[in-house]
Design a protein around this motif. Structure first.
Motif, PDB file in Angstrom:
ATOM      1  N   ARG A  13       2.270  14.863   3.539  1.00 27.08           N
ATOM      2  CA  ARG A  13       2.887  14.294   2.350  1.00 27.08           C
ATOM      3  C   ARG A  13       2.411  14.975   1.076  1.00 27.08           C
ATOM      4  O   ARG A  13       3.150  15.106   0.106  1.00 27.08           O
ATOM      5  N   PHE A  29      -2.560   7.296  -0.371  1.00 29.70           N
ATOM      6  CA  PHE A  29      -1.954   7.028   0.926  1.00 29.70           C
ATOM      7  C   PHE A  29      -3.018   6.670   1.941  1.00 29.70           C
ATOM      8  O   PHE A  29      -2.892   5.705   2.681  1.00 29.70           O
ATOM      9  N   ARG A  33      -3.412   3.200   4.186  1.00 28.21           N
ATOM     10  CA  ARG A  33      -3.538   3.069   5.641  1.00 28.21           C
ATOM     11  C   ARG A  33      -4.833   2.339   5.984  1.00 28.21           C
ATOM     12  O   ARG A  33      -4.882   1.573   6.917  1.00 28.21           O
ATOM     13  N   GLU A 126      10.403  19.406  10.095  1.00 25.45           N
ATOM     14  CA  GLU A 126      11.045  18.078  10.098  1.00 25.45           C
ATOM     15  C   GLU A 126      10.071  16.930   9.915  1.00 25.45           C
ATOM     16  O   GLU A 126      10.498  15.782   9.739  1.00 25.45           O
ATOM     17  N   LEU A 128       7.562  17.230   7.525  1.00 28.96           N
ATOM     18  CA  LEU A 128       6.838  17.570   6.290  1.00 28.96           C
ATOM     19  C   LEU A 128       6.547  16.351   5.435  1.00 28.96           C
ATOM     20  O   LEU A 128       5.517  16.278   4.781  1.00 28.96           O
ATOM     21  N   ASP A 129       7.451  15.390   5.407  1.00 27.49           N
ATOM     22  CA  ASP A 129       7.268  14.239   4.520  1.00 27.49           C
ATOM     23  C   ASP A 129       6.598  13.069   5.223  1.00 27.49           C
ATOM     24  O   ASP A 129       6.465  11.996   4.634  1.00 27.49           O
ATOM     25  N   PRO A 131       3.611  10.966   7.446  1.00 24.95           N
ATOM     26  CA  PRO A 131       2.170  10.921   7.719  1.00 24.95           C
ATOM     27  C   PRO A 131       1.897  11.222   9.195  1.00 24.95           C
ATOM     28  O   PRO A 131       2.827  11.363   9.996  1.00 24.95           O
ATOM     29  N   ASP A 192       3.416   6.829  16.326  1.00 26.25           N
ATOM     30  CA  ASP A 192       4.177   5.642  15.965  1.00 26.25           C
ATOM     31  C   ASP A 192       5.510   6.002  15.335  1.00 26.25           C
ATOM     32  O   ASP A 192       6.354   5.132  15.141  1.00 26.25           O
ATOM     33  N   ASP A 193       5.717   7.266  15.009  1.00 27.43           N
ATOM     34  CA  ASP A 193       7.008   7.752  14.513  1.00 27.43           C
ATOM     35  C   ASP A 193       7.511   8.805  15.505  1.00 27.43           C
ATOM     36  O   ASP A 193       6.849   9.829  15.722  1.00 27.43           O
ATOM     37  N   GLN A 195       9.751  11.013  15.287  1.00 26.87           N
ATOM     38  CA  GLN A 195       9.989  12.338  14.708  1.00 26.87           C
ATOM     39  C   GLN A 195       8.691  13.152  14.690  1.00 26.87           C
ATOM     40  O   GLN A 195       8.715  14.378  14.842  1.00 26.87           O
TER      41      GLN A 195
END
Lengths: 430, 430
Positions: A13, A29, A33, A126, A128-129, A131, A192-193, A195
């Motif tokens: 990020r 950030f 977390r 994909e 890049l943004d 965490p 957890d994501d 992507q």
């Protein structure tokens, strides 16, 4: 013991805008977390809430085994397409570097965006943004890395092959697709994501171009296991809680006994001490047929109630099943062919597994059913004692098997974690 | 206008334990989601944070179109396997009821768990412990529902078929798989938890057993579009931000002009007023080839920088591209075949779409590449003016097309929202 999150380093990020890192933003950030982490013990929290952003890649064991199971999976098996041992070692070095970067929330490589426009970017971009999203990357070595189908010693590793690392036997009910089975190497990426997990596998495959090619890969959209007492038990696609008796990160003695390979387990394969074996099985569920079974039958097949997950012998989800309790018709209340009984450690000399499976849906099959089921992943100290007998019992006497088709299968030796300056699996090559 | 979340009703979470609803728990949960909602405008929040738990199923328009795009998708197309119009209407009634229940976070049907053990459960159970997760369920009707391939009026609906609802033309670059194309009916289920989206499609398919069968289905793991100004632009599998110029929920006039079918648009299909057309295209990306292209080439193909997503003519992501700005070599700085130029509304009479696509990975292909890409979903007022010219321009003159394969295609008429007491699409049948 549960792995502790590392202090958050500069996340992807912070790299937005062509490398203009804003330390304040990254710091804020990380703080966010950290405070969310306080909620980790709250069983009512949703699965992905309140988890640390990053797990250290290096350590005594690889991350992604006892790490609290993340929500999403991308798993890939690779064929090595070179005969050059040095190229294989170089790849493991590159993979280690990239895995350490990506699990820290950084892009793979050095260039990221804003680098030399005449070169392909080091990172595909994909994520890049995003965490780190609790990403872990876990590597394993298949039997075929040591000897090919003709018995040839491909990389001078044959005398280091663990005795327990051999193709799994054929089980009744197996309808394995060779294109979804085996592999010289494997990568399990959990996050957890999704992507972030997909990005990790894709970039490792990209880095391996010319040395490895993807043999098969599998996405899992929802965890089906708990690997920490801090997690609630999720449901499989039969709608039941399963894996209640899983080995958990907090059970130090059970991990030593059932999951980690011991120093004296295999004299010829000392490099694997502190590692584990990973069994991967793609298990299709005929869910349309299952959904037409009466609730009572479903519960009898499993041996648990559908609502709370309590054993049919009573109590709550975590109550130990009473397999002797009589039911009606001279039968025990937990039927003799109930899944919970057939696979129970008590039937298998106390052998337990650390399961880490995921629900999958891969579109539809030719009959209009969902191509769906469980991508079973389990870490065990020895597949011969901890997996094969359980699978054999299940294949021959478990009521559930009528609703299952085993369509993929693989076994990997998972080396211990990489120490400082090491690449993953380094002890195998030295 | 952005849809407002409804007050949270009893969630599935309150039904745990065989129907022992604990109102206090459900209430506390609803409050938790409500307070999280305050964070919705925080662009730095992760995609799924701070979103309301439930969206109302009924309304002037169907939910799932202007609803802030959820993170995960399960899309299914169905064939109707009966000739009985009454059975079709009965199914739409049942689907409406179940959709209303599931989008509220409740199980489908009445029985849930703890019901009559002699009957199959009304709900398959895998989402019992999960909140509504922002679930929306959106229904559509394909051309083949009105007339089959031989032109036969299957359900007495032929004279109600909208003129614009016909199979899309073949485009250059189409290598369509019939098994991933078409369909009499479609269901788009979007949620922030994929298990909730999968649960919705599975239960609707189960309810439809005997009346419909799944023709194809597609999971999407990550949204690629923003449908609200409150959302940040995500990245596609080329690693770029895309869809910056999307029609958004807050643009009331643009929605009327480009998305909703007007009362006078089609005299023979007044039932569709307030609805829309949904174009679904499965677009495989050859990402391994893409990843080997220099950064400068990638940016030229797209017409934007990879880092911030700003047009190559300068500014920031939301800056309008300057297509006239000269670059080197007598070429404009945004090349003539750049994606952003070819599909720009300015090239197509100002026609805009509301895109709602998702990244997908469906394992690997026979060549060892990832079977991955974009599942393109777009809502438009008229596909003939708002989609076909754009796709044709893209297929013939977009630099990006060298890295794309169109492997699935379908068009559906999406009726307006169901009013109180109505089933979805009721005006078509009355």
């Amino acid at each position: 013991m549960t792995e502790q999150p590392t202090s958050s380093r500069l996340s992807r990020r912070g790299l937005l805008g062509g490398g203009v890192a804003v330390a304040g933003v990254a710091g804020a950030f990380a703080a966010g977390r950290g405070s969310a982490h306080a909620g980790e013990d709250d069983a009512a929290a949703t699965a992905s809430a309140g988890r640390p952003g990053t797990y250290a890649f290096r350590g005594a064991h690889q991350a992604g085994i006892t790490t609290p199971a993340q929500d999403r999976l991308h798993f890939a098996a690779f064929d090595v397409v070179t005969d050059d041992r040095d190229a294989l070692v170089a790849l493991l070095e590159q993979w280690t570097l990239a895995a350490e970067q990506m699990t820290a929330g950084e892009p793979a490589g050095t260039g990221a965006v804003g680098g030399d426009v005449r070169l392909p970017p080091d990172d595909t971009g994909e994520a890049l943004d995003l965490p780190a999203s609790g990403l872990t990357i876990t590597f394993g070595f298949g039997p075929s890395l040591f000897r090919d189908a003709d018995g040839k010693d491909r990389f001078g590793l044959a005398d280091r092959q663990p005795a327990a690392l051999r193709e799994l036997p054929h089980f009744p009910g197996d309808v394995l697709d060779p294109a979804r089975s085996g592999g010289d190497l494997c990568i399990q990426a959990c996050a957890d994501d999704p992507q972030v997990a997909v990005h990790a596998v894709r970039n490792l495959a990209r880095i391996g171009f010319g040395t490895v090619s993807v043999r098969w890969s599998q996405l899992g959209f929802g965890r089906t296991s708990t690997t920490s007492t801090s997690q609630s038990t999720p449901r499989n696609l039969f709608g039941f809680k399963d894996g209640t008796a899983n080995v958990k990160a907090e059970e130090a003695a059970a991990l030593e006994e059932h999951v980690w390979v011991g120093v004296d387990d295999d004299a010829g394969a000392g490099w694997l001490a502190g590692g584990s074996y990973l069994v991967a099985r793609r298990v299709n569920m005929t869910i349309e047929v299952w959904d037409r079974q009466p609730l009572g039958d479903q519960e009898a097949f499993i041996g648990r109630t559908k609502g709370t997950g309590a054993p049919l012998s009573g109590g709550e989800e975590m109550t130990e099943p009473d397999f002797e309790m009589p039911g009606s018709n001279d039968q025990p209340v937990i039927p003799v062919d109930a899944h919970v009984r057939v696979v129970h450690p008590g039937q298998h000399g106390g052998a337990r597994m650390l399961r880490r499976g995921y629900n999958f849906v891969d579109g539809s099959n030719a009959l209009g059913g969902l191509d769906a089921g469980l991508f079973f992943l389990a870490y065990v100290r020895d597949p011969a004692t901890h997996f094969v007998p359980v699978q054999l019992a299940m294949s021959t006497s478990d009521a559930l098997v009528e609703y299952l088709k085993f369509t993929g299968s693989a076994l990997f030796a998972v080396p211990p974690g990489a120490g400082p300056g090491e690449h993953v699996g380094q002890a195998l090559f030295t």
